[in-house]
Design a protein around this motif. Structure first.
Motif: not given
Length: 143
Positions: A1-9, A68-74, A76-81
């Motif tokens: 699963m894409d980490l961007t979706v995880v960040a959104y949730v 909600l929308r993010s232009a950055d690609t996530i 790894d975990a660091r970028t997610l946080f």
């Protein structure tokens, strides 16, 4: 699963949870101020309080979903946080501004109510007295 979706949730769960918590806190504690402003009219205070809570939900959840929308690609975990910290920080600032706005409006309404109560005489006028004459005396009856 894409980490961007995880960040959104995660962002949606935390933001909506915070919005609900702040709205309940404002509702519970703001009701006292509203009842005071409305001179103890409990039904009207409850209705106004409910309308304020609904408006608070609409504004904040609307902002959360628009942001909600993010232009950055996530990647790894660091970028997610990092992405979550920025988004949640902005949501917290918006909630804080909304809270301060609510408190300011309620305080302004309360002060206006206090000033109106001070200007209202405690007893209604009971009669009328004729003004005094030019030298401070009144004409005797029958003169």
């Amino acid at each position: 699963m894409d980490l961007t979706v995880v960040a959104y949730v995660i962002y949606l769960l935390i933001s909506i949870g915070l919005t609900i918590w702040v709205a309940r806190t404002l509702s519970r504690n703001g009701r006292i101020f509203i009842a005071d402003v409305l001179h103890g009219n409990e039904k009207l205070a409850d209705a106004v309080n409910h309308l304020l809570v609904v408006g608070f939900y609409l504004v904040n959840i609307g902002f959360v979903t628009l942001y909600l929308r993010s232009a950055d690609t996530i990647a790894d975990a660091r970028t997610l946080f990092e992405a979550l910290s920025v988004k949640l920080g902005v949501v917290l600032l918006v909630l804080g501004v909304m809270h301060l706005g609510n408190v300011w409006v309620l305080n302004k309404m309360r002060r206006r109510g206090i000033m109106e109560r001070r200007q209202t005489p405690p007893v209604a006028p009971q009669g009328w007295t004729a003004p005094a004459g030019p030298q401070g005396w009144t004409k005797p009856a029958g003169a």
